[in-house]
Design an enzyme around this catalytic site. Structure first.
Site, short mmCIF file in Angstrom:
data_model
loop_
_atom_site.label_atom_id
_atom_site.label_comp_id
_atom_site.label_asym_id
_atom_site.label_seq_id
_atom_site.Cartn_x
_atom_site.Cartn_y
_atom_site.Cartn_z
CG HIS A 218 -52.80 11.44 92.22
ND1 HIS A 218 -51.57 11.92 91.78
CD2 HIS A 218 -53.68 12.42 91.89
CE1 HIS A 218 -51.71 13.10 91.24
NE2 HIS A 218 -52.99 13.44 91.28
CE LYS B 102 -59.17 19.68 86.21
NZ LYS B 102 -58.84 18.26 86.29
CG HIS C 65 -53.01 12.17 86.90
ND1 HIS C 65 -54.15 11.73 87.56
CD2 HIS C 65 -52.79 13.44 87.36
CE1 HIS C 65 -54.60 12.68 88.36
NE2 HIS C 65 -53.79 13.72 88.26
#
Length: 332
Positions: free
Chosen positions: A273, A198, A217
């Protein structure tokens, strides 16, 4: 429904952040500043083996996060990976849209911008490109950018380096738990372990003190290995405070994810984080999520569970079930 790309909003030269991006007061970076004077662990893989094992155990159990240096990934390859990613996001908009994904209809790979599910939900200041890297039967090259022309060659070379590094890290993490070195990898699917890339692109933001690039998250992967550009913004949660992660040239960031926390029965911590954004500069990161195949059963390892002293803290379920529950914010 046509998506409004964050990069397009950024290019408009807005003076104020659109309201759908303004976080609630208790989430805004100006109200939740990182603590000063605390540094995240940095581990050189060139140290004696026992030192590396001990440092990885300490960082994974106390932080769930660490930087690695002397990892063997050539700095020239990291530079090329960053160049081809930057070149993709610099393409004309219509060229990028040819790769648009469609998550509501199950098409997760490609060029995307996070959409909200509800009217009250706030948006993140990010566009991204997501695709599977490995194993080969899961890779769809049709969705990989054809521009820049070297994207595939560079990304394939980087994949080989990350596969090598994944093997090494999982052996070290197994050994640090007192297990044989192959245990974690075998429980994560062995050669069927999945790597997903990603590329996160956070364009300049008119009011970064009110926005988030990515909200707090934990990663649902087992591990995440990340390369940032030189614009800081990643923060990790430690002992009730946010801690800023400073840029270190050619270091790789390693996040412990949910699946390692479950397998280790909580000995390793899945790191909470978030990502901040910058007023003047584009921030980019290249995250590779290392995850089990969907059918893999993941639960606390029997070697680490004792009904009396150390009972199982997590239930056992397929990774597909775990993903479904995490995406839909259901209890695990």
């Amino acid at each position: 429904m046509k998506k409004e790309r964050v990069q397009i909003l950024s290019h408009r030269g807005l003076k104020e952040l659109p309201p759908q991006f303004v976080r609630p007061a208790h989430e805004q970076p100006e109200n939740t500043k990182a603590i000063e004077g605390v540094a995240v662990p940095v581990i050189s893989l060139s140290q004696p083996h026992e030192v590396v094992v001990n440092e990885i155990f300490g960082a994974s159990s106390e932080w769930g996060f660490f930087l690695i240096t002397d990892h063997g990934v050539p700095s020239s390859l990291i530079q090329r990976l960053q160049e081809v990613g930057q070149e993709f996001f610099a393409l004309p908009q219509e060229d990028k849209e040819a790769y648009a994904n469609d998550p509501p209809n199950g098409k997760f790979e490609g060029y995307g911008t996070k959409m909200t599910k509800t009217h009250d939900e706030k948006l993140e200041w990010i566009d991204y490109f997501f695709h599977v890297l490995s194993p080969s039967p899961r890779v769809n090259y049709e969705i990989w950018p054809r521009n820049p022309p070297s994207y595939r060659e560079v990304t394939e070379k980087y994949k080989e380096e990350i596969l090598r590094l994944t093997d090494k890290l999982l052996k070290l993490l197994s050994e640090a738990l007192g297990l044989e070195e192959k245990v974690l990898k075998s429980h994560l699917g062995g050669e069927e372990i999945e790597l997903e890339m990603k590329i996160n692109m956070y364009p300049p933001c008119p009011q970064p003190q009110l926005a988030l690039g990515v909200e707090p998250h934990t990663d649902m992967s087992a591990l995440t290995i990340l390369v940032p550009n030189d614009v800081p913004g990643l923060e990790v949660w430690k002992d009730g405070n946010w801690v800023s992660v400073q840029y270190l040239p050619n270091a790789l960031f390693v996040h412990v994810g949910d699946q390692l926390q479950v397998l280790s029965n909580g000995k390793y911590r899945s790191v909470l984080h978030r990502s901040l954004v910058n007023k003047d500069r584009m921030r980019l990161s290249w995250a590779v999520f290392i995850a089990p195949p969907h059918q893999a059963l993941i639960g606390p390892l029997a070697e680490l569970v004792d009904d009396e002293k150390n009972p199982a803290k997590f239930s056992t379920k397929t990774f597909a079930e775990y993903r479904y529950r995490k995406f839909n914010k259901l209890p695990q």
